[in-house]
Enzyme design. Structure first.
Site, short mmCIF file in Angstrom:
data_model
loop_
_atom_site.label_atom_id
_atom_site.label_comp_id
_atom_site.label_asym_id
_atom_site.label_seq_id
_atom_site.Cartn_x
_atom_site.Cartn_y
_atom_site.Cartn_z
CB CYS A 1 11.10 -0.86 0.99
SG CYS A 1 9.51 -1.70 1.11
N GLY B 1 6.90 -6.46 -0.41
CA GLY B 1 6.30 -6.53 0.92
C GLY B 1 7.32 -6.92 1.97
CB SER B 2 6.86 -8.04 5.44
OG SER B 2 5.97 -9.14 5.29
CE LYS C 1 -4.82 -9.79 -1.79
NZ LYS C 1 -4.48 -8.53 -1.09
CG HIS C 2 -2.86 -2.73 -4.88
ND1 HIS C 2 -1.85 -2.59 -3.96
CD2 HIS C 2 -2.79 -1.63 -5.68
CE1 HIS C 2 -1.21 -1.46 -4.20
NE2 HIS C 2 -1.74 -0.86 -5.23
CB SER D 1 -7.34 -5.04 1.94
OG SER D 1 -7.24 -6.41 1.66
CD1 TRP E 1 -0.22 -1.60 3.10
CD2 TRP E 1 0.70 0.42 3.28
NE1 TRP E 1 0.60 -1.62 4.21
CE2 TRP E 1 1.17 -0.38 4.34
CE3 TRP E 1 1.15 1.74 3.20
CZ2 TRP E 1 2.07 0.09 5.30
CZ3 TRP E 1 2.05 2.21 4.15
CH2 TRP E 1 2.50 1.39 5.19
CD GLU F 1 11.11 -3.50 -2.88
OE1 GLU F 1 11.42 -3.57 -1.67
OE2 GLU F 1 10.27 -2.71 -3.32
CG LEU F 2 11.28 -9.71 0.21
CD1 LEU F 2 11.79 -11.01 0.82
CD2 LEU F 2 9.78 -9.79 -0.05
#
Length: 455
Positions: free
Chosen positions: A263, A207-208, A155-156, A158, A131, A229-230
């Site tokens: 990030c 994301g994480s 899949k974005h 929520s 997000w 890409e974390l």
């Protein structure tokens, strides 16, 4: 039917509600994307480029609408939302202008009459996106993937579904065939089923690191390529020859941009002992002066975190760091009132083993660390399971470049905050992921790098 409820993080008010789609509907959209791929891959680069320029124009023409939407859904300041849309348009133009060259056949001299490497699209790419940059993260995946001849499904997160639907609509208005780019407003519990769908050939996730482990594991079991890409806990080394005014200006912006939720944000400041106290005093003054407030106010420096649970999690990390011996210099208290606000916070004298040293602090919290000399600074900076971005602040460019080469990260910038740029590869090492986005390296992640030999 289940729904996605969007809450404005600045006010706590509900701003929108979207119906989630079922697994069956999601699979139908994926099947349509696979069918579209059969014709889309045959389009010429010139045909794809024209549509991509159309998309760039649509993004620019609707910049204010999209920026207000992003700010409303995840709380970034309106000025930064506008810049995000502008950057999206730039990425579209870059690949429209350069994709053909980036994917041009490469002749290889062998004993064959003719031998070369060609880059061919592979199919439907699933993107699981966060997000914090609700438009740019998606564009960063979709534009090179589509220009290479693939199709994509999203899949974005929520809490930014309005942005996801706005992007799907923008691609359609630009003239992309139905199924080229599709939004899947599904529950996260369905991601495993979607990855396992036979029509999905590869997955990209931002994301994480726990999310990356989960998705990569599922994809690996199904022999599907991934790009990850974390998270990051980017270290910036501050050398003893810096202009402290410039260094602390960069440090303040680096820690508070996007409300601290980036990030590649500057998170750990490794400062040489000779200037440690002076840097900390000036940095504290500037962080304290930065205005926290309503993100639609043009004078606001930073706004709220994206959700209350994220704010509470961050506060818990601050309290844990202090309990472990870190020194709270500024902030560290949840303010009264509505919204997911958290003040600019500085934790000083941090050491390995402390929460604020070891783990990513995703919000306006800076970790300041003392180093004895250049070698010790590199040791501290590299003492991390992450390796996304990094930097060096110095008046001596040669000294800065020497240290930048020693930093264990996908990017190392000297006297500038790390940014992603379509002309350069972007990604991390260690627990910050693998694979690359952007530039030639990114557009070649989701292609069949194919050898042709003619005797």
């Amino acid at each position: 039917m289940a729904s996605t409820i969007i809450i404005n993080p600045a006010t706590g008010e509900k701003v929108a509600e979207y119906d989630r789609i079922t697994k069956e509907v999601a699979k139908e959209k994926i099947a349509r994307s696979r069918k579209t791929f059969d014709s889309w891959k045959k389009k010429t680069f010139e045909e794809r480029s024209q549509l991509m320029r159309n998309l760039s124009n649509i993004l620019e023409a609707n910049k204010e609408e999209y920026a207000q939407l992003a700010t409303r859904e995840m709380g970034k300041t309106i000025g930064q939302s506008r810049k995000e849309i502008e950057k999206c348009a730039w990425v579209c133009r870059y690949y429209a202008d350069n994709a053909k060259e980036l994917l041009a056949n490469e002749t290889v001299k062998t004993e064959a009459a003719k031998s070369y490497v060609t880059f061919q699209p592979i199919g439907v790419i699933l993107a699981v996106m966060p997000w914090n940059f609700p438009f740019y993260q998606v564009i960063r995946f979709a534009v090179p993937a589509l220009m290479a001849g693939n199709t994509g499904v999203l899949k974005h997160a929520s809490n930014v579904q309005g942005c996801a639907f706005a992007l799907e609509d923008a691609f359609a208005k630009a003239g992309f065939p139905e199924g080229t780019f599709s939004n899947l407003n599904i529950d996260s519990k369905l991601v495993k089923d979607i990855i396992e769908d036979e029509n999905i050939v590869a997955v990209t996730l931002t994301g994480s690191d726990p999310a990356g482990r989960s998705v990569a594991s599922i994809a690996g079991q199904n022999l599907k390529k991934t790009v990850m890409e974390l998270g990051g806990s980017d270290a910036y080394i501050v050398l003893d020859d810096v202009d402290l005014e410039e260094a602390t200006d960069l440090a303040t912006l680096g820690r508070l941009q996007n409300n601290g939720q980036t990030c590649i944000a500057a998170k750990r400041f490794v400062v040489l002992d000779a200037i440690y106290d002076e840097f900390l005093a000036l940095f504290t003054k500037k962080m304290e002066a930065a205005k926290m407030g309503e993100p639609t106010d043009e004078n606001t420096y930073y706004g709220p975190l994206a959700r209350l649970d994220l704010r509470d999690q961050l506060h818990g990390q601050v309290l844990k760091t202090v309990a472990q011996g870190g020194r709270l210099v500024l902030g560290g208290q949840i303010p009264d009132g509505k919204g997911a606000y958290y003040p600019a916070t500085i934790l000083a004298d941090l050491e390995p083993g402390m929460e604020g040293f070891d783990n990513e602090l995703f919000g306006p919290v800076a970790s300041v660390i003392r180093a004895k000399d250049d070698a010790h600074a590199i040791e501290l900076a590299n003492n991390s399971r992450f390796g996304l971005g990094s930097g060096v602040f110095t008046a001596n460019k040669e000294r800065g470049e020497k240290l930048a080469l020693l930093l264990e990260a996908g990017s190392s910038f000297v006297n500038k905050l790390v940014v992603s740029d379509p002309r350069l590869p972007f990604g991390g090492v260690k627990n910050s992921g693998y694979g690359r986005e952007l530039a030639a390296y990114g557009i070649r992640e989701f292609v069949n790098t194919k050898t042709i030999w003619i005797e």
